[in-house]
Design a protein around this motif. Structure first.
Motif, PDB file in Angstrom:
ATOM      1  N   LEU A   1      -5.334  -7.199 -29.900  1.00  0.00           N
ATOM      2  CA  LEU A   1      -4.453  -8.351 -30.078  1.00  0.00           C
ATOM      3  C   LEU A   1      -3.148  -8.174 -29.319  1.00  0.00           C
ATOM      4  CD1 LEU A   1      -3.684 -11.017 -31.465  1.00  0.00           C
ATOM      5  CD2 LEU A   1      -2.845  -9.658 -33.396  1.00  0.00           C
ATOM      6  N   GLU A   2      -2.534  -6.993 -29.449  1.00  0.00           N
ATOM      7  CA  GLU A   2      -1.229  -6.786 -28.829  1.00  0.00           C
ATOM      8  C   GLU A   2      -1.328  -6.664 -27.310  1.00  0.00           C
ATOM      9  OE1 GLU A   2       1.279  -7.441 -30.570  1.00  0.00           O
ATOM     10  OE2 GLU A   2      -0.015  -7.550 -32.331  1.00  0.00           O
TER      11      GLU A   2
ATOM     12  N   ASP B   1       0.105  -9.189 -22.396  1.00  0.00           N
ATOM     13  CA  ASP B   1      -0.350  -9.699 -21.114  1.00  0.00           C
ATOM     14  C   ASP B   1       0.084 -11.144 -20.924  1.00  0.00           C
ATOM     15  OD1 ASP B   1      -2.020  -9.120 -18.721  1.00  0.00           O
ATOM     16  OD2 ASP B   1      -3.154 -10.835 -19.474  1.00  0.00           O
ATOM     17  N   TYR B   2      -0.002 -11.933 -21.979  1.00  0.00           N
ATOM     18  CA  TYR B   2       0.385 -13.344 -21.900  1.00  0.00           C
ATOM     19  C   TYR B   2       1.890 -13.504 -21.689  1.00  0.00           C
ATOM     20  CZ  TYR B   2       1.440 -18.077 -23.447  1.00  0.00           C
ATOM     21  OH  TYR B   2       1.922 -19.356 -23.530  1.00  0.00           O
ATOM     22  N   TYR B   3       2.684 -12.873 -22.550  1.00  0.00           N
ATOM     23  CA  TYR B   3       4.136 -13.070 -22.457  1.00  0.00           C
ATOM     24  C   TYR B   3       4.732 -12.428 -21.204  1.00  0.00           C
ATOM     25  CZ  TYR B   3       4.174 -15.086 -27.118  1.00  0.00           C
ATOM     26  OH  TYR B   3       3.960 -15.900 -28.197  1.00  0.00           O
ATOM     27  N   LEU B   4       4.223 -11.273 -20.814  1.00  0.00           N
ATOM     28  CA  LEU B   4       4.712 -10.653 -19.590  1.00  0.00           C
ATOM     29  C   LEU B   4       4.303 -11.478 -18.369  1.00  0.00           C
ATOM     30  CD1 LEU B   4       4.043  -6.908 -20.417  1.00  0.00           C
ATOM     31  CD2 LEU B   4       6.269  -8.040 -20.226  1.00  0.00           C
ATOM     32  N   GLY B   5       3.156 -12.158 -18.476  1.00  0.00           N
ATOM     33  CA  GLY B   5       2.758 -13.052 -17.397  1.00  0.00           C
ATOM     34  C   GLY B   5       3.717 -14.213 -17.252  1.00  0.00           C
ATOM     35  N   LEU B   6       4.181 -14.747 -18.354  1.00  0.00           N
ATOM     36  CA  LEU B   6       5.187 -15.809 -18.298  1.00  0.00           C
ATOM     37  C   LEU B   6       6.472 -15.307 -17.646  1.00  0.00           C
ATOM     38  CD1 LEU B   6       4.850 -17.472 -21.840  1.00  0.00           C
ATOM     39  CD2 LEU B   6       3.947 -18.303 -19.658  1.00  0.00           C
TER      40      LEU B   6
ATOM     41  N   VAL C   1       5.593  -3.265 -15.956  1.00  0.00           N
ATOM     42  CA  VAL C   1       4.642  -4.065 -16.725  1.00  0.00           C
ATOM     43  C   VAL C   1       3.333  -3.301 -16.890  1.00  0.00           C
ATOM     44  CG1 VAL C   1       3.170  -6.112 -16.647  1.00  0.00           C
ATOM     45  CG2 VAL C   1       5.612  -6.322 -16.182  1.00  0.00           C
ATOM     46  N   ASP C   2       2.837  -2.716 -15.809  1.00  0.00           N
ATOM     47  CA  ASP C   2       1.594  -1.959 -15.882  1.00  0.00           C
ATOM     48  C   ASP C   2       1.733  -0.758 -16.823  1.00  0.00           C
ATOM     49  OD1 ASP C   2       0.398  -3.698 -14.149  1.00  0.00           O
ATOM     50  OD2 ASP C   2       0.748  -2.475 -12.363  1.00  0.00           O
ATOM     51  N   GLU C   3       2.907  -0.119 -16.796  1.00  0.00           N
ATOM     52  CA  GLU C   3       3.136   1.016 -17.694  1.00  0.00           C
ATOM     53  C   GLU C   3       3.129   0.561 -19.144  1.00  0.00           C
ATOM     54  OE1 GLU C   3       6.461   3.539 -16.930  1.00  0.00           O
ATOM     55  OE2 GLU C   3       6.205   3.447 -14.744  1.00  0.00           O
ATOM     56  N   LEU C   4       3.743  -0.593 -19.391  1.00  0.00           N
ATOM     57  CA  LEU C   4       3.811  -1.086 -20.762  1.00  0.00           C
ATOM     58  C   LEU C   4       2.419  -1.434 -21.285  1.00  0.00           C
ATOM     59  CD1 LEU C   4       5.468  -1.927 -23.197  1.00  0.00           C
ATOM     60  CD2 LEU C   4       5.854  -4.145 -22.110  1.00  0.00           C
TER      61      LEU C   4
ATOM     62  N   SER D   1      -4.560 -18.009 -29.590  1.00  0.00           N
ATOM     63  CA  SER D   1      -3.609 -19.106 -29.634  1.00  0.00           C
ATOM     64  C   SER D   1      -2.925 -19.176 -30.974  1.00  0.00           C
ATOM     65  CB  SER D   1      -4.341 -20.423 -29.347  1.00  0.00           C
ATOM     66  OG  SER D   1      -3.465 -21.518 -29.473  1.00  0.00           O
ATOM     67  N   SER D   2      -3.677 -18.896 -32.061  1.00  0.00           N
ATOM     68  CA  SER D   2      -3.098 -18.988 -33.395  1.00  0.00           C
ATOM     69  C   SER D   2      -2.120 -17.872 -33.680  1.00  0.00           C
ATOM     70  CB  SER D   2      -4.213 -18.973 -34.451  1.00  0.00           C
ATOM     71  OG  SER D   2      -4.857 -17.718 -34.459  1.00  0.00           O
ATOM     72  N   GLN D   3      -2.281 -16.701 -33.035  1.00  0.00           N
ATOM     73  CA  GLN D   3      -1.443 -15.560 -33.372  1.00  0.00           C
ATOM     74  C   GLN D   3      -0.348 -15.300 -32.345  1.00  0.00           C
ATOM     75  OE1 GLN D   3      -2.820 -12.239 -35.445  1.00  0.00           O
ATOM     76  NE2 GLN D   3      -4.928 -12.952 -35.581  1.00  0.00           N
ATOM     77  N   CYS D   4      -0.555 -15.676 -31.074  1.00  0.00           N
ATOM     78  CA  CYS D   4       0.507 -15.392 -30.104  1.00  0.00           C
ATOM     79  C   CYS D   4       0.634 -16.471 -29.053  1.00  0.00           C
ATOM     80  CB  CYS D   4       0.280 -14.034 -29.434  1.00  0.00           C
ATOM     81  SG  CYS D   4      -1.309 -13.887 -28.606  1.00  0.00           S
ATOM     82  N   GLY D   5       0.170 -17.665 -29.350  1.00  0.00           N
ATOM     83  CA  GLY D   5       0.387 -18.783 -28.456  1.00  0.00           C
ATOM     84  C   GLY D   5      -0.327 -18.650 -27.136  1.00  0.00           C
ATOM     85  N   ASN D   6      -1.428 -17.900 -27.100  1.00  0.00           N
ATOM     86  CA  ASN D   6      -2.124 -17.643 -25.855  1.00  0.00           C
ATOM     87  C   ASN D   6      -2.987 -18.829 -25.471  1.00  0.00           C
ATOM     88  OD1 ASN D   6      -3.035 -16.321 -23.628  1.00  0.00           O
ATOM     89  ND2 ASN D   6      -4.176 -14.741 -24.726  1.00  0.00           N
ATOM     90  N   PRO D   7      -2.885 -19.355 -24.234  1.00  0.00           N
ATOM     91  CA  PRO D   7      -3.775 -20.412 -23.798  1.00  0.00           C
ATOM     92  C   PRO D   7      -5.151 -19.852 -23.491  1.00  0.00           C
ATOM     93  CG  PRO D   7      -2.366 -19.756 -22.009  1.00  0.00           C
ATOM     94  CD  PRO D   7      -1.919 -18.968 -23.219  1.00  0.00           C
ATOM     95  N   THR D   8      -6.013 -20.667 -22.924  1.00  0.00           N
ATOM     96  CA  THR D   8      -7.379 -20.237 -22.663  1.00  0.00           C
ATOM     97  C   THR D   8      -7.433 -19.024 -21.755  1.00  0.00           C
ATOM     98  OG1 THR D   8      -8.120 -22.507 -22.923  1.00  0.00           O
ATOM     99  CG2 THR D   8      -9.616 -20.996 -21.770  1.00  0.00           C
ATOM    100  N   SER D   9      -6.560 -18.975 -20.755  1.00  0.00           N
ATOM    101  CA  SER D   9      -6.541 -17.828 -19.852  1.00  0.00           C
ATOM    102  C   SER D   9      -5.133 -17.285 -19.730  1.00  0.00           C
ATOM    103  CB  SER D   9      -7.062 -18.225 -18.463  1.00  0.00           C
ATOM    104  OG  SER D   9      -6.252 -19.237 -17.920  1.00  0.00           O
ATOM    105  N   SER D  10      -5.021 -15.984 -19.469  1.00  0.00           N
ATOM    106  CA  SER D  10      -3.721 -15.339 -19.373  1.00  0.00           C
ATOM    107  C   SER D  10      -3.063 -15.650 -18.030  1.00  0.00           C
ATOM    108  CB  SER D  10      -3.893 -13.839 -19.516  1.00  0.00           C
ATOM    109  OG  SER D  10      -2.723 -13.171 -19.118  1.00  0.00           O
ATOM    110  N   PRO D  11      -1.720 -15.845 -18.002  1.00  0.00           N
ATOM    111  CA  PRO D  11      -1.035 -16.041 -16.741  1.00  0.00           C
ATOM    112  C   PRO D  11      -1.202 -14.849 -15.814  1.00  0.00           C
ATOM    113  CG  PRO D  11       0.379 -16.647 -18.564  1.00  0.00           C
ATOM    114  CD  PRO D  11      -0.834 -15.969 -19.140  1.00  0.00           C
TER     115      PRO D  11
END
Length: 230
Positions: free
Chosen positions: A112-113, A118-123, A150-153, A216-226
């Protein structure tokens, strides 16, 4: 037969209480006074408006040859009490839903994390590197370092040790269900002496496969990650 004749059926609805039984049973349980009932002298055969022993208005309808249905609207005090009880029940349901939504294992928490990061760092990457915000972006050197960080994180989340902090779990468990939740969890964590303990990994639990709805329900993730194209 006598015991059966004194049985009543009670159902509570949003606006009123419904009770069905024989005349004797309704009187015995204090639902009605001894009269009047439908069919009594001066009353209509099938319906009757009257009051109960407490003086509250009731409506009686003949349900069969031997039984009657009684309808009584809730008083203002009863409506308030019902509203308060319903609010408590809904709060408990929401609390249990929150606790049940938490990951059940290290694998599910990590998956999950990783997806959330991946989603938020992509934004953030889109704003700092791709110039989405009016063309402003990091310099090439800073952008290169940002991508490395980002890759390290992401690697840190994927590989480092995950622990469960029981004090924090208790903190975020709604207080109205904390005692019951801890009782249900039993003493599985009590064997550890430290406050912060390793989150035990269940070797029989397969890795969690999160779908887009769960993310989407837990971290606002759309269908695919940015960052899916990285």
């Amino acid at each position: 037969m006598a015991a059966r004749s004194l049985a009543i059926k009670t159902e509570d609805y949003l606006l009123h209480r419904y009770v069905r039984g024989t005349r004797e049973a309704l009187i015995h349980h204090g639902i009605t006074r001894e009269g009047p009932f439908p069919g009594d002298p001066g009353e209509r055969k099938t319906v009757c408006d009257t009051t109960d022993p407490q003086g509250r208005p009731i409506f009686i309808r003949r349900a069969s040859k031997t039984t009657f249905s009684v309808f009584r609207d809730w008083t203002a005090e009863e409506k308030a009490a019902m509203g308060a009880r319903l609010a408590r029940e809904q709060a408990v349901e929401r609390a249990h839903a929150l606790v049940n939504s938490w990951p059940k294992s290290v694998a599910s928490f990590r998956a999950l994390e990783v997806n959330c990061a991946d989603y938020y760092l992509g934004l953030l990457e889109g704003r700092l590197i791709d110039g989405e915000n009016g063309g402003y972006r990091l310099s090439d050197d800073a952008a290169s370092r940002f991508v490395g960080l980002v890759d390290e994180l992401i690697a840190l989340i994927k590989t480092e040790t995950i622990v469960m902090d029981q004090a924090l779990r208790d903190k975020y468990t709604p207080s109205r269900i904390l005692k019951s939740v801890k009782a249900a969890e039993g003493s599985a964590l009590a064997q550890y002496g430290d406050n912060v303990i390793p989150f035990p990994l269940d070797p029989y639990r397969p890795p969690l496969c999160l779908d887009s709805a769960a993310l989407s329900s837990q971290c606002g993730n759309p269908t695919s990650s940015p960052r899916s194209d990285r």
